[in-house]
Design an enzyme around this catalytic site. Structure first.
Site, PDB file in Angstrom:
ATOM      1  N   HIS A  95      20.550 -45.111  31.166  1.00  0.00           N
ATOM      2  CA  HIS A  95      20.657 -43.956  30.267  1.00  0.00           C
ATOM      3  C   HIS A  95      19.346 -43.176  30.218  1.00  0.00           C
ATOM      4  O   HIS A  95      19.327 -41.954  30.424  1.00  0.00           O
ATOM      5  CB  HIS A  95      21.032 -44.445  28.868  1.00  0.00           C
ATOM      6  CG  HIS A  95      21.114 -43.360  27.838  1.00  0.00           C
ATOM      7  ND1 HIS A  95      22.309 -42.783  27.452  1.00  0.00           N
ATOM      8  CD2 HIS A  95      20.152 -42.731  27.105  1.00  0.00           C
ATOM      9  CE1 HIS A  95      22.072 -41.848  26.548  1.00  0.00           C
ATOM     10  NE2 HIS A  95      20.774 -41.802  26.316  1.00  0.00           N
ATOM     11  N   GLU A  96      18.262 -43.866  29.946  1.00  0.00           N
ATOM     12  CA  GLU A  96      16.986 -43.158  29.803  1.00  0.00           C
ATOM     13  C   GLU A  96      16.527 -42.546  31.115  1.00  0.00           C
ATOM     14  O   GLU A  96      15.878 -41.500  31.131  1.00  0.00           O
ATOM     15  CB  GLU A  96      15.923 -44.103  29.236  1.00  0.00           C
ATOM     16  CG  GLU A  96      16.202 -44.576  27.813  1.00  0.00           C
ATOM     17  CD  GLU A  96      16.385 -43.439  26.816  1.00  0.00           C
ATOM     18  OE1 GLU A  96      15.806 -42.353  27.029  1.00  0.00           O
ATOM     19  OE2 GLU A  96      17.114 -43.634  25.828  1.00  0.00           O
ATOM     20  N   HIS A 155      16.760 -35.459  34.411  1.00  0.00           N
ATOM     21  CA  HIS A 155      16.902 -34.113  33.852  1.00  0.00           C
ATOM     22  C   HIS A 155      15.540 -33.419  33.807  1.00  0.00           C
ATOM     23  O   HIS A 155      15.427 -32.212  34.081  1.00  0.00           O
ATOM     24  CB  HIS A 155      17.509 -34.222  32.450  1.00  0.00           C
ATOM     25  CG  HIS A 155      18.172 -32.985  31.965  1.00  0.00           C
ATOM     26  ND1 HIS A 155      18.807 -32.903  30.736  1.00  0.00           N
ATOM     27  CD2 HIS A 155      18.312 -31.743  32.503  1.00  0.00           C
ATOM     28  CE1 HIS A 155      19.301 -31.703  30.569  1.00  0.00           C
ATOM     29  NE2 HIS A 155      19.013 -30.968  31.616  1.00  0.00           N
ATOM     30  N   HIS A 192      17.878 -39.141  31.447  1.00  0.00           N
ATOM     31  CA  HIS A 192      17.008 -38.136  30.822  1.00  0.00           C
ATOM     32  C   HIS A 192      15.836 -37.805  31.746  1.00  0.00           C
ATOM     33  O   HIS A 192      15.439 -36.634  31.880  1.00  0.00           O
ATOM     34  CB  HIS A 192      16.442 -38.677  29.503  1.00  0.00           C
ATOM     35  CG  HIS A 192      17.394 -38.672  28.357  1.00  0.00           C
ATOM     36  ND1 HIS A 192      18.081 -37.548  27.955  1.00  0.00           N
ATOM     37  CD2 HIS A 192      17.749 -39.663  27.481  1.00  0.00           C
ATOM     38  CE1 HIS A 192      18.823 -37.836  26.890  1.00  0.00           C
ATOM     39  NE2 HIS A 192      18.642 -39.106  26.586  1.00  0.00           N
TER      40      HIS A 192
END
Length: 662
Positions: free
Chosen positions: A452-453, A459, A456
């Site tokens: 998940h991280e 991104h 980020h």
């Protein structure tokens, strides 16, 4: 010694020179940075006829010292604080709020921003000019002088209170850790977890024994395995009582923050703080958020009730333990048996990084020569598919007493073509550090958090925008979780899982039958997970839809009534975060926005379906996702970016099926 923040770093990618940075550098650098930007603002307002170049673009170039020190300071304040940093934070928080207000509320600057709106500009520049105008209006630029002064006072108070909440929460969580003397009481925990608990006790000054430290959410992972019911109760109650009483009580801060936010919203022309926040998000209105959450709550509660009957949980501290027993029986999946196959380095290198390499063609190379703010911090240089340097990625994975709970991504340097800067992004987690010489074995939830991280991080790394305002994850709050949630899909892809899920001693892959059972069990417990999340999201909305005419004096009573009214008050499932330790909304930037996770999950589930329809882990798919969405940051409307990627608006049916809410 020269203050290292006063000049740009000469290290690769502008990485802050942590070897030279000392705690005593922060306050002078903040002061110098604010002074520099004030002078730059004066030069802008005196620059003659307003143009995009001498006003908007000049604003984008301003405040470089302040940007450098702020990024490092708040990274340290969250991940490795010290008493000196806490002192500086209490001093600079209101100063920074006042500084931001002085810029946002300067009528001379506002007049210039408004004057350039009709200038013929390229799409990204036009969007930036409009963003400055919108932000200025939302910041109060059109208020009268007396109202502006009150707004400045409110912002300063709220800044101080958020700092206070964060500090009390960290201290309270450390104080609430459960010290166990008898190893027999730890029955059910793995040898590695017991060893880590012993190391935690030693590192925090206990003479012997074992320390069960707390993670940020209500649910504590150790409750899944402890067979000692009384110890489970102790850990659970230590978790839910954080912020209730004693020197770390946060209830007064919660009441004051919510009252001041309501007053500020009214001053700015909004009925509530939630109306103010959500207007600038993709949801658009409080009613849209309320409608979605209200639709999801009843089926979530039905699923939770069904699960409660099935697992036979007696008390909240029994739930995850009982659920794990049922999971083992039904799917023959024992979470403890998975851990030896989920070693941190293997998950990172052969799972998280490998999936990104396959999907996007990037490469990550360790940079052992680069140092961070703590010895646990590591860096990798990221190269694009053609070998072009893309940026730096940093990882800070282990829990410590000086780090706040949870997991997050932040940028030490933001990407910008205007400033010729490449990104330096960090992932910070709170994995229990094992004893010296022992492997770091993870739970499946910790593996999910790593994926998940890193979503980020991608991104931020893939950002390809001109202006720093639009860099990386600078998108609406209820859109920012979408790319990170999408990245979780690769965790369970057989071709990825087969590479990273290998026994840390033998190198043997996770047995095929265990893998099949793991995949089959993924939807087990969705009733619990959805209910605890919705309870927190609805609680956040309740706090932030109070008005200045409402009087709230009892935090616990307000919380109980809000959950009852929303139909989400389950006797065995407390909210994922109770009010007194809800860091996301009282210190973490998610106020009135915790709904964002499930709002973004609509896009996530729809995107996962798109990948499945188009062949999954293929470079063509990754290139399309990166080009149309990940690289665009805030330079285009978030939902326009989604439509450019998906070819249509999102559909909710994939989310409902995923969470068993149909």
């Amino acid at each position: 010694m020269t203050n290292p923040f006063l000049v740009p770093s000469v290290l690769p990618y502008g990485l802050p020179d942590f070897a030279a940075i000392r705690d005593e550098h922060y306050l002078p650098a903040f002061e110098a940075g604010m002074a520099e930007q004030r002078a730059e603002i004066e030069a802008i307002v005196a620059a003659g006829e307003p143009t995009f170049a001498n006003t908007i673009e000049a604003l984008e170039r301003s405040g470089r010292i302040l940007d450098r020190v702020s990024r490092v300071f708040f990274t340290r304040a969250g991940a490795d604080t010290t008493p000196r940093i806490e002192e500086v934070r209490s001093v600079v928080a209101p100063l920074l709020a006042a500084h931001a207000d002085d810029i946002a509320l300067d009528p001379r600057l506002f007049a210039r921003i408004r004057a350039v709106q009709d200038e013929a500009l390229d799409p990204e520049s036009a969007r930036l000019a409009q963003r400055y105008l919108t932000d200025a209006v939302r910041a109060g630029a059109e208020l009268g002088d007396a109202e502006k002064e009150r707004l400045k006072a409110l912002n300063a108070q709220l800044s101080r209170l958020s700092t206070t909440f964060s500090a009390r929460l960290l201290a309270g969580a450390n104080a609430a850790a459960v010290h166990v003397h008898d190893v027999a009481k730890l029955d059910g925990m793995s040898p590695g977890a017991i060893s880590a608990a012993a190391a935690a006790a030693t590192s925090r000054g206990h003479e012997g024994g074992f320390l069960l430290t707390l993670v940020l959410p209500t649910g504590q992972p150790v409750l899944e395995s402890l067979t000692d019911r009384e110890l489970r109760r102790q850990v659970f109650e230590a978790s839910i009582h954080r912020g209730l009483g004693g020197e770390h009580d946060t209830r007064d801060v919660v009441l004051e923050i919510t009252a001041l936010r309501a007053e500020r919203a009214r001053l700015l022309g909004y009925p509530t703080h939630a109306d103010y926040v959500i207007e600038d998000a993709t949801a658009g209105t409080v009613d849209a958020v309320a409608s979605m959450l209200a639709d999801l709550a009843p089926p979530a509660m039905r699923n939770a009730d069904s699960e409660a009957n099935e697992i036979g949980a007696l008390e909240p501290w029994d739930w995850t333990f009982a659920a794990e027993q049922v999971r083992r029986e039904r799917f023959e999946v024992d979470a403890a048996l998975l851990r030896p196959y989920l070693e941190l380095e293997s998950v990172l290198q052969h799972g998280v990084f490998h999936a990104a390499e396959q999907l996007y063609g990037i490469q990550l190379h360790p940079r052992h020569d680069l140092v961070g703010y703590h010895p646990d911090v590591r860096f990798w240089e990221v190269f694009d598919v053609d070998g072009t340097p893309l940026g730096l990625f940093g990882g800070d994975y282990y829990a410590r007493e000086s780090k706040r709970g949870g997991a997050w991504m932040n940028a030490l340097v933001g990407q910008s073509f205007l400033l010729d800067e490449k990104p330096v992004v960090m992932n910070t987690l709170n994995i229990t550090k094992p004893a010296e010489g022992e492997p770091t074995l993870l739970t499946i939830d910790e593996v999910r958090t790593l994926f998940h991280e890193f979503g980020h991080a991608l991104h931020g790394l893939f950002s390809a925008v001109r202006y720093p305002t639009f860099s990386g994850t600078s998108v609406p709050r209820d859109f920012v979780e979408f790319p990170s949630q999408v990245n979780e899909m690769w965790l369970a892809r057989p071709e990825i899982l087969a590479r990273y899920a290998r026994h840390h001693l033998t190198g043997e892959p996770l047995p095929a039958e265990l893998l099949e059972k793991l995949l089959a069990s993924r939807t087990f417990g969705e009733g619990y997970r959805t209910t605890e999340y919705l309870a927190a999201a609805l609680l956040d909305q309740a706090w932030h839809t109070i008005t200045v005419d409402d009087t709230v004096t009892d935090v616990e009573a307000f919380e109980a009534e809000a959950l009852r009214k929303a139909g989400i008050a389950h006797p065995l499932i407390p909210p994922r975060y109770r009010s007194t330790y809800f860091n996301h909304v009282f210190a973490g930037g998610y106020s009135a926005g915790y709904y964002s996770y499930i709002w973004s999950e609509v896009l996530d589930a729809d995107t996962v379906a798109w990948f499945a329809e188009n062949g999954g882990l293929r470079r063509e798919n990754g290139d399309h996702f990166r080009r149309t969405l990940l690289s665009r940051g805030g330079a285009v409307d978030a939902m326009d970016a989604y439509r450019a990627f998906r070819g249509r608006d999102p559909q909710i049916r994939n989310l409902l099926e995923r969470r068993n809410l149909t």
